[in-house]
Design a protein around this motif. Structure first.
Motif, PDB file in Angstrom:
ATOM      1  N   ARG A   1       0.809  -1.224   0.000  1.00  0.00           N
ATOM      2  CA  ARG A   1       0.000   0.000   0.000  1.00  0.00           C
ATOM      3  C   ARG A   1       0.839   1.269   0.000  1.00  0.00           C
ATOM      4  O   ARG A   1       0.565   2.209  -0.730  1.00  0.00           O
ATOM      5  N   TYR A   2       1.867   1.301   0.845  1.00  0.00           N
ATOM      6  CA  TYR A   2       2.608   2.541   1.028  1.00  0.00           C
ATOM      7  C   TYR A   2       3.914   2.625   0.247  1.00  0.00           C
ATOM      8  O   TYR A   2       4.471   3.702   0.086  1.00  0.00           O
ATOM      9  N   PHE A   3       4.423   1.489  -0.235  1.00  0.00           N
ATOM     10  CA  PHE A   3       5.714   1.498  -0.921  1.00  0.00           C
ATOM     11  C   PHE A   3       5.661   0.738  -2.243  1.00  0.00           C
ATOM     12  O   PHE A   3       6.679   0.288  -2.738  1.00  0.00           O
ATOM     13  N   ASN A   4       4.475   0.619  -2.823  1.00  0.00           N
ATOM     14  CA  ASN A   4       4.281  -0.070  -4.109  1.00  0.00           C
ATOM     15  C   ASN A   4       4.931  -1.449  -4.127  1.00  0.00           C
ATOM     16  O   ASN A   4       5.474  -1.872  -5.140  1.00  0.00           O
ATOM     17  N   GLY A   5       4.900  -2.138  -2.999  1.00  0.00           N
ATOM     18  CA  GLY A   5       5.438  -3.486  -2.921  1.00  0.00           C
ATOM     19  C   GLY A   5       6.949  -3.556  -2.839  1.00  0.00           C
ATOM     20  O   GLY A   5       7.524  -4.638  -2.880  1.00  0.00           O
ATOM     21  N   ASP A   6       7.613  -2.419  -2.710  1.00  0.00           N
ATOM     22  CA  ASP A   6       9.076  -2.371  -2.710  1.00  0.00           C
ATOM     23  C   ASP A   6       9.606  -2.281  -1.278  1.00  0.00           C
ATOM     24  O   ASP A   6       9.640  -1.207  -0.673  1.00  0.00           O
ATOM     25  N   ILE A   7      10.020  -3.419  -0.740  1.00  0.00           N
ATOM     26  CA  ILE A   7      10.507  -3.443   0.642  1.00  0.00           C
ATOM     27  C   ILE A   7      11.795  -2.639   0.794  1.00  0.00           C
ATOM     28  O   ILE A   7      12.058  -2.056   1.839  1.00  0.00           O
ATOM     29  N   THR A   8      12.591  -2.568  -0.265  1.00  0.00           N
ATOM     30  CA  THR A   8      13.819  -1.771  -0.230  1.00  0.00           C
ATOM     31  C   THR A   8      13.473  -0.300  -0.008  1.00  0.00           C
ATOM     32  O   THR A   8      14.137   0.390   0.770  1.00  0.00           O
ATOM     33  N   ALA A   9      12.428   0.172  -0.677  1.00  0.00           N
ATOM     34  CA  ALA A   9      11.990   1.562  -0.495  1.00  0.00           C
ATOM     35  C   ALA A   9      11.534   1.793   0.947  1.00  0.00           C
ATOM     36  O   ALA A   9      11.814   2.849   1.531  1.00  0.00           O
ATOM     37  N   MET A  10      10.856   0.812   1.524  1.00  0.00           N
ATOM     38  CA  MET A  10      10.400   0.944   2.906  1.00  0.00           C
ATOM     39  C   MET A  10      11.591   1.051   3.852  1.00  0.00           C
ATOM     40  O   MET A  10      11.652   1.955   4.694  1.00  0.00           O
ATOM     41  N   LEU A  11      12.558   0.141   3.704  1.00  0.00           N
ATOM     42  CA  LEU A  11      13.728   0.170   4.582  1.00  0.00           C
ATOM     43  C   LEU A  11      14.530   1.452   4.385  1.00  0.00           C
ATOM     44  O   LEU A  11      15.011   2.042   5.358  1.00  0.00           O
ATOM     45  N   SER A  12      14.672   1.886   3.147  1.00  0.00           N
ATOM     46  CA  SER A  12      15.379   3.144   2.875  1.00  0.00           C
ATOM     47  C   SER A  12      14.690   4.310   3.567  1.00  0.00           C
ATOM     48  O   SER A  12      15.350   5.184   4.132  1.00  0.00           O
ATOM     49  N   SER A  13      13.367   4.309   3.532  1.00  0.00           N
ATOM     50  CA  SER A  13      12.600   5.364   4.186  1.00  0.00           C
ATOM     51  C   SER A  13      12.867   5.374   5.689  1.00  0.00           C
ATOM     52  O   SER A  13      13.093   6.424   6.284  1.00  0.00           O
ATOM     53  N   PHE A  14      12.844   4.194   6.299  1.00  0.00           N
ATOM     54  CA  PHE A  14      13.114   4.109   7.732  1.00  0.00           C
ATOM     55  C   PHE A  14      14.534   4.589   8.052  1.00  0.00           C
ATOM     56  O   PHE A  14      14.751   5.303   9.021  1.00  0.00           O
ATOM     57  N   MET A  15      15.487   4.190   7.219  1.00  0.00           N
ATOM     58  CA  MET A  15      16.875   4.577   7.471  1.00  0.00           C
ATOM     59  C   MET A  15      17.085   6.070   7.244  1.00  0.00           C
ATOM     60  O   MET A  15      17.775   6.727   8.025  1.00  0.00           O
ATOM     61  N   ASP A  16      16.486   6.627   6.176  1.00  0.00           N
ATOM     62  CA  ASP A  16      16.628   8.052   5.872  1.00  0.00           C
ATOM     63  C   ASP A  16      16.062   8.915   6.993  1.00  0.00           C
ATOM     64  O   ASP A  16      16.573   9.999   7.268  1.00  0.00           O
ATOM     65  N   GLU A  17      15.006   8.439   7.616  1.00  0.00           N
ATOM     66  CA  GLU A  17      14.363   9.197   8.690  1.00  0.00           C
ATOM     67  C   GLU A  17      15.022   8.955  10.046  1.00  0.00           C
ATOM     68  O   GLU A  17      14.606   9.523  11.040  1.00  0.00           O
ATOM     69  N   GLY A  18      16.002   8.059  10.089  1.00  0.00           N
ATOM     70  CA  GLY A  18      16.672   7.767  11.355  1.00  0.00           C
ATOM     71  C   GLY A  18      15.813   6.952  12.304  1.00  0.00           C
ATOM     72  O   GLY A  18      15.982   7.026  13.517  1.00  0.00           O
ATOM     73  N   ASN A  19      14.878   6.180  11.743  1.00  0.00           N
ATOM     74  CA  ASN A  19      13.953   5.406  12.570  1.00  0.00           C
ATOM     75  C   ASN A  19      14.496   4.044  12.991  1.00  0.00           C
ATOM     76  O   ASN A  19      13.823   3.320  13.712  1.00  0.00           O
ATOM     77  N   LEU A  20      15.687   3.681  12.544  1.00  0.00           N
ATOM     78  CA  LEU A  20      16.270   2.395  12.905  1.00  0.00           C
ATOM     79  C   LEU A  20      17.504   2.623  13.770  1.00  0.00           C
ATOM     80  O   LEU A  20      18.386   3.401  13.422  1.00  0.00           O
ATOM     81  N   SER A  21      17.536   1.915  14.886  1.00  0.00           N
ATOM     82  CA  SER A  21      18.706   2.001  15.762  1.00  0.00           C
ATOM     83  C   SER A  21      19.826   1.131  15.196  1.00  0.00           C
ATOM     84  O   SER A  21      19.597   0.289  14.317  1.00  0.00           O
ATOM     85  N   ALA A  22      21.026   1.310  15.720  1.00  0.00           N
ATOM     86  CA  ALA A  22      22.159   0.483  15.292  1.00  0.00           C
ATOM     87  C   ALA A  22      21.876  -0.987  15.560  1.00  0.00           C
ATOM     88  O   ALA A  22      22.190  -1.859  14.747  1.00  0.00           O
TER      89      ALA A  22
END
Length: 131
Positions: A88-109
């Motif tokens: 729904r939110y990333f047109n089926g592209d999990i890479t785009a989802m993970l990139s979004s989380f990483m770009d926003e700083g939403n993932l800890s080390a």
């Protein structure tokens, strides 16, 4: 992937209790949820009945008590919701989802390390357990 019942956020809270404690009686579900929510026992019973109607739960009458068991597995439900979210939110592209989380700083080390480990395990590389 088979279609699973559509359940609301409130129904999901009920399912989490049932997944954790099944088989579980109406009274036990009510006792747990009245301690963790502001819902009345009547509201909880209504949510349980809806889940039975939707096919998410089955029940058995044991004496004067109804005992509930999930008809869908938690892992299966979460997997379907995850796929729906990515579609729904990333047109089926999990890479785009993970990139979004990483770009926003939403993932800890630590989360990044865990993802790295999961990706290596799933890639079939030597030592990954998929040899």
């Amino acid at each position: 992937m088979k279609a699973l019942p559509q359940i609301s956020e409130a129904e999901y809270e009920v399912m989490k209790v049932i997944w954790k404690h099944a088989p579980i009686s109406t009274n036990e579900v009510t006792d747990i949820l009245t301690k963790t929510t502001t819902w009345s026992p009547k509201t909880i019973q209504t949510l349980v009945k809806r889940l039975v109607t939707k096919g998410a739960l089955s029940y058995e009458k044991q004496g004067r008590v109804f005992v509930y068991t999930p008809m869908i597995q938690e892992k299966e439900y979460i997997g379907q919701k995850s796929h729906s979210f990515v579609a729904r939110y990333f047109n089926g592209d999990i890479t785009a989802m993970l990139s979004s989380f990483m770009d926003e700083g939403n993932l800890s080390a630590s989360e990044i390390d865990t993802l790295r480990s999961l990706l290596l395990k799933g890639s079939g590389k030597p030592g990954s357990g998929r040899d």
